[in-house]
Design a protein around this motif. Structure first.
Motif, PDB file in Angstrom:
ATOM      1  N   ILE A   1      39.082  28.838  40.325  1.00 24.83           N
ATOM      2  CA  ILE A   1      39.977  30.279  40.795  1.00 24.83           C
ATOM      3  C   ILE A   1      40.131  30.640  38.985  1.00 24.83           C
ATOM      4  N   GLU A   2      39.894  32.171  38.925  1.00 26.93           N
ATOM      5  CA  GLU A   2      40.271  32.717  37.574  1.00 26.93           C
ATOM      6  C   GLU A   2      40.890  34.001  38.110  1.00 26.93           C
ATOM      7  N   GLU A   3      42.114  34.286  37.566  1.00 24.89           N
ATOM      8  CA  GLU A   3      42.658  35.694  37.710  1.00 24.89           C
ATOM      9  C   GLU A   3      42.937  36.407  36.440  1.00 24.89           C
ATOM     10  N   ARG A   4      42.754  37.572  36.242  1.00 28.94           N
ATOM     11  CA  ARG A   4      42.970  38.406  35.044  1.00 28.94           C
ATOM     12  C   ARG A   4      43.905  39.652  35.655  1.00 28.94           C
ATOM     13  N   LEU A   5      45.002  39.526  34.644  1.00 28.85           N
ATOM     14  CA  LEU A   5      46.096  40.795  34.932  1.00 28.85           C
ATOM     15  C   LEU A   5      45.385  42.091  34.392  1.00 28.85           C
ATOM     16  N   PHE A   6      45.923  43.028  34.876  1.00 29.94           N
ATOM     17  CA  PHE A   6      45.647  44.467  34.588  1.00 29.94           C
ATOM     18  C   PHE A   6      46.977  45.119  34.627  1.00 29.94           C
ATOM     19  N   GLU A   7      47.251  46.230  33.828  1.00 25.95           N
ATOM     20  CA  GLU A   7      48.428  47.089  33.929  1.00 25.95           C
ATOM     21  C   GLU A   7      48.475  47.956  34.920  1.00 25.95           C
ATOM     22  N   ASP A   8      47.161  48.783  34.802  1.00 29.06           N
ATOM     23  CA  ASP A   8      47.136  50.030  35.792  1.00 29.06           C
ATOM     24  C   ASP A   8      45.626  50.764  35.397  1.00 29.06           C
ATOM     25  N   TYR A   9      44.898  50.734  36.626  1.00 25.42           N
ATOM     26  CA  TYR A   9      43.788  51.693  36.404  1.00 25.42           C
ATOM     27  C   TYR A   9      43.840  52.969  37.014  1.00 25.42           C
ATOM     28  N   GLN A  10      43.209  53.679  36.383  1.00 21.68           N
ATOM     29  CA  GLN A  10      43.215  55.304  36.796  1.00 21.68           C
ATOM     30  C   GLN A  10      42.110  55.666  37.377  1.00 21.68           C
ATOM     31  N   PRO A  11      41.857  56.678  38.091  1.00 24.02           N
ATOM     32  CA  PRO A  11      40.699  56.808  38.805  1.00 24.02           C
ATOM     33  C   PRO A  11      39.582  57.170  37.806  1.00 24.02           C
ATOM     34  N   GLY A  12      38.477  56.210  38.017  1.00 28.78           N
ATOM     35  CA  GLY A  12      37.397  56.306  37.356  1.00 28.78           C
ATOM     36  C   GLY A  12      36.536  55.236  37.834  1.00 28.78           C
ATOM     37  N   SER A  13      35.324  54.981  37.015  1.00 31.22           N
ATOM     38  CA  SER A  13      34.675  54.071  37.178  1.00 31.22           C
ATOM     39  C   SER A  13      34.644  52.789  36.158  1.00 31.22           C
ATOM     40  N   TYR A  14      34.845  51.556  36.468  1.00 34.69           N
ATOM     41  CA  TYR A  14      34.996  50.488  35.569  1.00 34.69           C
ATOM     42  C   TYR A  14      34.057  49.520  35.747  1.00 34.69           C
ATOM     43  N   LYS A  15      33.790  48.659  34.594  1.00 31.11           N
ATOM     44  CA  LYS A  15      33.221  47.332  34.578  1.00 31.11           C
ATOM     45  C   LYS A  15      33.602  46.286  33.851  1.00 31.11           C
ATOM     46  N   THR A  16      33.769  45.146  34.447  1.00 34.18           N
ATOM     47  CA  THR A  16      34.219  43.933  33.827  1.00 34.18           C
ATOM     48  C   THR A  16      33.642  42.740  34.068  1.00 34.18           C
ATOM     49  N   GLU A  17      33.486  41.609  33.144  1.00 30.31           N
ATOM     50  CA  GLU A  17      32.801  40.623  33.348  1.00 30.31           C
ATOM     51  C   GLU A  17      33.570  39.187  33.092  1.00 30.31           C
ATOM     52  N   PHE A  18      33.243  38.092  33.569  1.00 35.29           N
ATOM     53  CA  PHE A  18      33.997  36.823  33.800  1.00 35.29           C
ATOM     54  C   PHE A  18      32.759  35.831  33.067  1.00 35.29           C
ATOM     55  N   THR A  19      33.250  34.832  32.478  1.00 32.52           N
ATOM     56  CA  THR A  19      32.196  33.831  32.375  1.00 32.52           C
ATOM     57  C   THR A  19      32.490  32.717  32.960  1.00 32.52           C
ATOM     58  N   ILE A  20      31.591  32.177  33.933  1.00 26.40           N
ATOM     59  CA  ILE A  20      31.650  30.811  34.992  1.00 26.40           C
ATOM     60  C   ILE A  20      31.185  29.561  33.872  1.00 26.40           C
ATOM     61  N   TYR A  21      31.922  28.687  33.688  1.00 24.05           N
ATOM     62  CA  TYR A  21      31.632  27.549  33.057  1.00 24.05           C
ATOM     63  C   TYR A  21      31.149  26.473  33.910  1.00 24.05           C
ATOM     64  N   THR A  22      29.926  25.830  33.690  1.00 23.74           N
ATOM     65  CA  THR A  22      29.612  24.746  34.608  1.00 23.74           C
ATOM     66  C   THR A  22      29.326  23.598  33.836  1.00 23.74           C
ATOM     67  N   TYR A  23      29.379  22.299  34.327  1.00 29.37           N
ATOM     68  CA  TYR A  23      29.244  21.204  33.367  1.00 29.37           C
ATOM     69  C   TYR A  23      28.242  20.591  33.978  1.00 29.37           C
ATOM     70  N   ASN A  24      27.656  19.456  33.035  1.00 31.14           N
ATOM     71  CA  ASN A  24      26.262  18.701  33.480  1.00 31.14           C
ATOM     72  C   ASN A  24      26.861  17.299  34.145  1.00 31.14           C
ATOM     73  N   ASN A  25      27.663  17.318  34.968  1.00 35.00           N
ATOM     74  CA  ASN A  25      28.398  16.166  35.368  1.00 35.00           C
ATOM     75  C   ASN A  25      28.896  16.321  36.739  1.00 35.00           C
ATOM     76  N   ALA A  26      29.645  15.322  37.556  1.00 35.50           N
ATOM     77  CA  ALA A  26      30.032  15.360  38.602  1.00 35.50           C
ATOM     78  C   ALA A  26      30.963  16.600  39.274  1.00 35.50           C
ATOM     79  N   SER A  27      31.505  17.057  37.873  1.00 35.99           N
ATOM     80  CA  SER A  27      32.467  18.146  38.568  1.00 35.99           C
ATOM     81  C   SER A  27      31.876  19.478  38.725  1.00 35.99           C
TER      82      SER A  27
END
Length: 255
Positions: free
Chosen positions: A187-213
């Motif tokens: 789970i990852e959460e990102r806080l934002f204060e206020d988006y006004q009307p319009g178009s937006y793009k955002t990105e998250f990095t998902i980290y994976t690991y070369n093990n049982a996790s």
């Protein structure tokens, strides 16, 4: 026999005096703080702060919400703002806490943190540090993971494009990625204060690991845009939109 006109005059004088007494009592009586159960809470001070106080308030309560709840529960009786907030871990947190408390009064501050549905964003809205939007609306336009299939141990890019129809107010962007084994989730959460009307793009990095996790297989992913806290209990917390995608992890070369 008594003059009826005289009786009417006496009755009117009595009523006027009674009303004046009630007005005086109301004027000097303490204000009752009302937070109706099941209804929308009273907005304590919607214009006390400038907008730039909202995120610091939420960040403070992300760290110290439970501490403030515990301090209030342990105190038993209402203490001053300074005494209440001085028990926090850092002087910076204590100073901001005292400022927020002083500007709404310790009585109001105390009652806010006695609520069973309180969360950091909701508390800051009730204090007046964060505004409450009237009709927030947003729509997810696209949701992609790149690369969608990769060896475990690879960092993946989650890209989200969304459109805001009505101002969102403070809220969260959040995703949940479920393990193919069904035993865990990221789970990852990102806080934002206020988006006004319009178009937006955002990105998250998902980290994976070369093990049982990071087991091999397909990971379903759910993305949410929320007004207020995602999954919160407050009357101002709800999902504006959500979308689903997935990614696949394969065995690493040579493993």
């Amino acid at each position: 026999a008594k003059d009826p006109k005289h009786s009417c005059v006496v009755l009117m004088v009595f009523l006027v005096v009674a009303l004046l007494c009630l007005a005086l009592v109301a004027a000097y009586a303490p204000i009752a703080l009302s937070f109706p159960v099941g209804g929308l809470p009273e907005i304590i001070s919607p214009s006390t702060f400038s907008d730039d106080v909202c995120l610091p308030c939420v960040s403070l309560l992300d760290r110290d919400l439970q501490a403030i709840i515990d301090i209030i529960a342990d105190a038993g009786a209402i203490v001053s703002c300074q005494e209440l907030c001085s028990k926090l871990n850092t002087s910076l947190d204590a100073n901001l806490c005292t400022t927020l408390c002083d500007l709404v009064s310790v009585d109001v501050f105390w009652k806010i943190f006695e609520r069973s549905d309180i969360d950091p964003i909701f508390a800051c809205q009730l204090i007046g540090a964060c505004s409450i939007p009237k009709s927030p609306a947003a729509q997810i336009v696209s949701l992609t993971v790149t690369p969608q299939t990769a060896p475990r141990g690879t960092s993946l890019l989650l890209s989200v494009q969304f459109k805001v129809i009505n101002a969102t107010g403070v809220g969260q962007l959040a995703y949940v990625a479920y393990s193919p084994l069904g035993t865990s989730k990221t789970i990852e959460e990102r806080l934002f204060e206020d988006y006004q009307p319009g178009s937006y793009k955002t990105e998250f990095t998902i980290y994976t690991y070369n093990n049982a996790s990071s087991p091999v297989g397909q990971y379903p992913l759910l993305f949410n845009i929320c007004s207020g806290e995602c999954g919160g209990k407050s009357p101002y917390s709800f999902t504006l939109d959500q979308s689903q995608t997935f990614f696949n992890l394969t065995a690493s070369p040579g493993s």
